[in-house]
Structures are given as structure tokens and as C-alpha cells.
Design a protein around this motif. Structure first.
Motif, PDB file in Angstrom:
ATOM      1  N   ALA A  15       0.721  -1.257  -0.022  1.00 18.90           N
ATOM      2  CA  ALA A  15      -0.018   0.045   0.030  1.00 18.90           C
ATOM      3  C   ALA A  15       0.868   1.204   0.087  1.00 18.90           C
ATOM      4  CB  ALA A  15      -0.890  -0.083   1.187  1.00 18.90           C
ATOM      5  N   PHE A  16       0.460   2.146  -0.764  1.00 17.57           N
ATOM      6  CA  PHE A  16       1.203   3.348  -0.850  1.00 17.57           C
ATOM      7  C   PHE A  16       0.349   4.741  -1.253  1.00 17.57           C
ATOM      8  CE2 PHE A  16       1.470   1.648  -5.038  1.00 17.57           C
ATOM      9  CZ  PHE A  16       1.429   2.626  -6.071  1.00 17.57           C
ATOM     10  N   VAL A  17       0.933   5.810  -0.948  1.00  7.91           N
ATOM     11  CA  VAL A  17       0.160   7.045  -1.105  1.00  7.91           C
ATOM     12  C   VAL A  17       0.994   7.788  -1.979  1.00  7.91           C
ATOM     13  CG1 VAL A  17      -0.518   9.264  -0.223  1.00  7.91           C
ATOM     14  CG2 VAL A  17      -0.667   7.257   1.271  1.00  7.91           C
ATOM     15  N   GLU A  18       0.365   8.171  -3.428  1.00  6.24           N
ATOM     16  CA  GLU A  18       1.240   8.924  -4.385  1.00  6.24           C
ATOM     17  C   GLU A  18       0.266   9.712  -5.184  1.00  6.24           C
ATOM     18  OE1 GLU A  18       3.369  10.504  -6.681  1.00  6.24           O
ATOM     19  OE2 GLU A  18       4.316   9.301  -5.410  1.00  6.24           O
ATOM     20  N   PRO A  19       0.415  10.962  -5.103  1.00  8.24           N
ATOM     21  CA  PRO A  19      -0.346  11.765  -5.705  1.00  8.24           C
ATOM     22  C   PRO A  19      -0.778  11.675  -7.294  1.00  8.24           C
ATOM     23  CG  PRO A  19       1.148  13.124  -4.653  1.00  8.24           C
ATOM     24  CD  PRO A  19       1.206  11.642  -4.227  1.00  8.24           C
ATOM     25  N   ASP A  20       0.497  11.259  -7.856  1.00  7.57           N
ATOM     26  CA  ASP A  20       0.685  11.341  -9.246  1.00  7.57           C
ATOM     27  C   ASP A  20       0.411   9.942  -9.751  1.00  7.57           C
ATOM     28  OD1 ASP A  20       1.507  11.223 -11.921  1.00  7.57           O
ATOM     29  OD2 ASP A  20       3.290  12.618 -11.687  1.00  7.57           O
ATOM     30  N   ALA A  24       2.280   6.224  -9.802  1.00  8.61           N
ATOM     31  CA  ALA A  24       1.840   5.252  -9.004  1.00  8.61           C
ATOM     32  C   ALA A  24       1.878   4.080  -9.877  1.00  8.61           C
ATOM     33  CB  ALA A  24       0.511   5.836  -8.669  1.00  8.61           C
ATOM     34  N   LYS A  25       1.548   4.401 -11.300  1.00  5.13           N
ATOM     35  CA  LYS A  25       1.547   3.164 -12.074  1.00  5.13           C
ATOM     36  C   LYS A  25       2.906   2.556 -12.282  1.00  5.13           C
ATOM     37  CE  LYS A  25      -1.318   2.092 -16.147  1.00  5.13           C
ATOM     38  NZ  LYS A  25      -1.996   2.536 -17.132  1.00  5.13           N
ATOM     39  N   LYS A  26       3.964   3.314 -12.360  1.00  2.33           N
ATOM     40  CA  LYS A  26       5.234   2.680 -12.391  1.00  2.33           C
ATOM     41  C   LYS A  26       5.620   1.784 -11.237  1.00  2.33           C
ATOM     42  CE  LYS A  26       7.015   6.087 -15.640  1.00  2.33           C
ATOM     43  NZ  LYS A  26       8.073   7.411 -15.892  1.00  2.33           N
ATOM     44  N   ARG A  27       5.212   2.382  -9.964  1.00  2.00           N
ATOM     45  CA  ARG A  27       5.652   1.722  -8.797  1.00  2.00           C
ATOM     46  C   ARG A  27       4.948   0.295  -8.796  1.00  2.00           C
ATOM     47  NH1 ARG A  27       5.332   6.265  -3.994  1.00  2.00           N
ATOM     48  NH2 ARG A  27       7.130   7.335  -4.468  1.00  2.00           N
ATOM     49  N   CYS A  28       3.519   0.652  -8.909  1.00  6.09           N
ATOM     50  CA  CYS A  28       2.946  -0.734  -9.090  1.00  6.09           C
ATOM     51  C   CYS A  28       3.558  -1.783  -9.884  1.00  6.09           C
ATOM     52  CB  CYS A  28       1.507  -0.398  -9.611  1.00  6.09           C
ATOM     53  SG  CYS A  28       0.111  -1.700  -9.664  1.00  6.09           S
ATOM     54  N   GLY A  29       3.787  -1.183 -11.332  1.00  5.64           N
ATOM     55  CA  GLY A  29       4.351  -2.426 -12.133  1.00  5.64           C
ATOM     56  C   GLY A  29       5.767  -2.853 -11.785  1.00  5.64           C
ATOM     57  N   VAL A  40      -4.841  -1.261 -17.084  1.00  6.46           N
ATOM     58  CA  VAL A  40      -5.308  -0.812 -15.766  1.00  6.46           C
ATOM     59  C   VAL A  40      -5.440   0.899 -15.495  1.00  6.46           C
ATOM     60  CG1 VAL A  40      -4.708  -0.861 -13.244  1.00  6.46           C
ATOM     61  CG2 VAL A  40      -4.027  -2.893 -14.716  1.00  6.46           C
ATOM     62  N   LYS A  41      -6.489   1.431 -15.332  1.00  3.98           N
ATOM     63  CA  LYS A  41      -6.643   2.858 -15.086  1.00  3.98           C
ATOM     64  C   LYS A  41      -6.153   3.342 -13.821  1.00  3.98           C
ATOM     65  CE  LYS A  41      -9.693   3.114 -18.965  1.00  3.98           C
ATOM     66  NZ  LYS A  41     -11.063   3.722 -19.375  1.00  3.98           N
ATOM     67  N   PHE A  42      -5.521   4.243 -13.595  1.00  2.00           N
ATOM     68  CA  PHE A  42      -5.427   4.736 -12.274  1.00  2.00           C
ATOM     69  C   PHE A  42      -5.820   6.018 -12.156  1.00  2.00           C
ATOM     70  CE2 PHE A  42      -2.251   1.616 -12.093  1.00  2.00           C
ATOM     71  CZ  PHE A  42      -1.755   1.501 -10.674  1.00  2.00           C
ATOM     72  N   ASP A  43      -7.246   6.155 -11.990  1.00  2.00           N
ATOM     73  CA  ASP A  43      -8.039   7.255 -11.877  1.00  2.00           C
ATOM     74  C   ASP A  43      -8.783   7.386 -10.596  1.00  2.00           C
ATOM     75  OD1 ASP A  43      -9.662   4.974 -12.276  1.00  2.00           O
ATOM     76  OD2 ASP A  43     -10.867   5.983 -13.803  1.00  2.00           O
ATOM     77  N   GLY A  44      -9.580   8.431 -10.215  1.00  2.00           N
ATOM     78  CA  GLY A  44     -10.203   8.401  -8.900  1.00  2.00           C
ATOM     79  C   GLY A  44      -9.074   8.764  -7.844  1.00  2.00           C
ATOM     80  N   ASP A  45      -9.738   8.476  -6.518  1.00  2.00           N
ATOM     81  CA  ASP A  45      -8.612   8.727  -5.445  1.00  2.00           C
ATOM     82  C   ASP A  45      -8.005   7.407  -4.712  1.00  2.00           C
ATOM     83  OD1 ASP A  45      -9.320  11.318  -5.515  1.00  2.00           O
ATOM     84  OD2 ASP A  45     -11.087  10.913  -4.273  1.00  2.00           O
ATOM     85  N   ALA A  46      -8.194   6.280  -5.393  1.00  2.00           N
ATOM     86  CA  ALA A  46      -7.864   5.169  -4.799  1.00  2.00           C
ATOM     87  C   ALA A  46      -8.229   3.829  -5.698  1.00  2.00           C
ATOM     88  CB  ALA A  46      -8.145   4.601  -3.294  1.00  2.00           C
ATOM     89  N   ILE A  62      -2.374  -1.675  -3.095  1.00  2.00           N
ATOM     90  CA  ILE A  62      -3.455  -0.507  -2.814  1.00  2.00           C
ATOM     91  C   ILE A  62      -2.754   0.821  -3.017  1.00  2.00           C
ATOM     92  CG2 ILE A  62      -4.652   0.327  -0.898  1.00  2.00           C
ATOM     93  CD1 ILE A  62      -4.962  -2.474   0.504  1.00  2.00           C
ATOM     94  N   TRP A  63      -3.324   1.582  -3.823  1.00  2.00           N
ATOM     95  CA  TRP A  63      -2.801   3.037  -4.140  1.00  2.00           C
ATOM     96  C   TRP A  63      -3.665   3.969  -3.712  1.00  2.00           C
ATOM     97  CZ3 TRP A  63      -5.150   6.008  -8.298  1.00  2.00           C
ATOM     98  CH2 TRP A  63      -4.681   7.252  -8.244  1.00  2.00           C
ATOM     99  N   LEU A  64      -3.320   5.041  -2.826  1.00  2.70           N
ATOM    100  CA  LEU A  64      -4.032   6.168  -2.380  1.00  2.70           C
ATOM    101  C   LEU A  64      -3.676   7.212  -2.909  1.00  2.70           C
ATOM    102  CD1 LEU A  64      -4.429   5.186   1.334  1.00  2.70           C
ATOM    103  CD2 LEU A  64      -6.029   4.569  -0.451  1.00  2.70           C
ATOM    104  N   ARG A  65      -4.397   7.938  -3.762  1.00  2.00           N
ATOM    105  CA  ARG A  65      -3.884   9.426  -4.177  1.00  2.00           C
ATOM    106  C   ARG A  65      -3.482  10.416  -2.982  1.00  2.00           C
ATOM    107  NH1 ARG A  65      -4.815  11.866  -9.188  1.00  2.00           N
ATOM    108  NH2 ARG A  65      -5.947  10.322  -9.853  1.00  2.00           N
ATOM    109  N   LYS A  66      -4.099  10.323  -2.307  1.00  2.00           N
ATOM    110  CA  LYS A  66      -3.846  11.252  -0.936  1.00  2.00           C
ATOM    111  C   LYS A  66      -4.058  10.406   0.454  1.00  2.00           C
ATOM    112  CE  LYS A  66      -8.422  13.274  -1.262  1.00  2.00           C
ATOM    113  NZ  LYS A  66      -9.049  14.424  -1.539  1.00  2.00           N
ATOM    114  N   PRO A  67      -3.520  10.768   1.570  1.00  2.00           N
ATOM    115  CA  PRO A  67      -3.741   9.991   3.068  1.00  2.00           C
ATOM    116  C   PRO A  67      -5.287  10.294   3.072  1.00  2.00           C
ATOM    117  CG  PRO A  67      -1.640  11.204   2.895  1.00  2.00           C
ATOM    118  CD  PRO A  67      -2.409  11.577   1.586  1.00  2.00           C
ATOM    119  N   SER A  68      -5.885   9.213   3.083  1.00  2.00           N
ATOM    120  CA  SER A  68      -7.345   9.171   3.718  1.00  2.00           C
ATOM    121  C   SER A  68      -7.783   7.895   4.117  1.00  2.00           C
ATOM    122  CB  SER A  68      -8.248   9.288   2.535  1.00  2.00           C
ATOM    123  OG  SER A  68      -9.604   8.927   2.486  1.00  2.00           O
ATOM    124  N   THR A  69      -8.459   7.979   5.554  1.00  2.00           N
ATOM    125  CA  THR A  69      -8.813   6.719   6.193  1.00  2.00           C
ATOM    126  C   THR A  69      -9.941   6.204   5.549  1.00  2.00           C
ATOM    127  OG1 THR A  69      -8.032   7.744   8.294  1.00  2.00           O
ATOM    128  CG2 THR A  69      -9.501   6.022   8.662  1.00  2.00           C
TER     129      THR A  69
END
Length: 128
Positions: A15-20, A24-29, A40-46, A62-69
Motif C-alpha cells: 500500500a502506498f500514497v502517491e498523488p501522481d 503510481a502506475k510505475k511503482r505498481c508495475g 489498468v486505469k489509475f483514476d479516482g482517489d484510490a 493498494i494505491w491512495l492518491r492522498k492520505p485518507s482513512t
């Protein structure tokens, strides 16, 4: 980065937080050891993505665009569902206690990525 071994369900989860979304897609790959994420589309907030390797090993990101509980809890539900389905554990009222304990466990592990910038990317390793 933190490594954790959990002997019951045997999967890799990151799981990681990445606004870009491009980063995020590169880290995931890289984590998935899979270069073609064009579908795979990295859209939305998570987003939660599951890949099952040829040898049967499961990897969940798990990708989060910003820290959000709220977003973390939402995506952890998907991670629990993917984990249970892969192991043919019903994801329904009959297994609700297992689901609740597993959600609690994963939240306790991943919650620090929301508040600690040094721990924004954790890898939880479950051997398989």
C-alpha cells in the motif's frame, strides 16, 4: 518500507500514497514485476489491483492518491475480498468474523502510511 510475515493467507500486499497516477502506475508495475499495465486505469482517489502469478502467487497493490482513512478502509475491503476469494473462503455473513478480524489486522498494519511520510510505502510480505 516495512516487511511483515503473516503465515495464514500467504500473499504479498503493498500500500502506498502517491498523488501522481503516472508514478503510481510505475511503482505498481515494479512491485508486480509486470511491465504492461496499459489496461489498468489509475483514476479516482484510490485503487486496489490484484495479480495472480503463473505459479499461483498473489500480489495485491493498494494505491491512495492522498492520505485518507476512508479510502484506505474502502480499498482494504477489496484486498480482503481478493485474499479470501483466492483461497476459496466465502466472503459473506458466514465468514463475517474472519473478515472483521482480517480487516482490523490489515488496518493496524497500513494505517501508519496515512500519517507518517517515512512509511508511506509499506510492503507486507506473506510467503507462499
Amino acid at each position: 518500507m516495512k516487511t511483515y510475515y503473516e503465515p495464514v493467507y500467504k500473499a504479498y500486499i503493498m500500500a502506498f500514497v502517491e498523488p501522481d497516477p503516472i508514478i503510481a502506475k510505475k511503482r505498481c508495475g515494479k512491485f508486480l514485476d509486470y511491465s504492461d499495465l496499459s489496461d489498468v486505469k489509475f483514476d479516482g482517489d484510490a485503487k486496489t489491483i490484484e495479480f495472480v502469478r503463473d505459479d499461483g502467487g498473489q500480489r495485491i497493490v493498494i494505491w491512495l492518491r492522498k492520505p485518507s482513512t476512508k479510502s484506505l478502509v474502502h480499498e482494504l475491503v477489496h484486498a480482503v475480498q481478493f485474499t479470501f476469494e483466492k483461497r476459496r473462503i466465502p466472503f459473506n455473513l458466514d465468514s463475517s468474523e474472519n473478515i472483521a478480524y482480517y480487516m482490523e489486522h490489515l488496518f493496524e498494519i497500513f494505517e501508519p502510511i496515512l500519517t507518517n511520510k517515512r512509511q508511506r510505502r509499506w510492503i507486507i510480505k506473506w510467503d507462499y
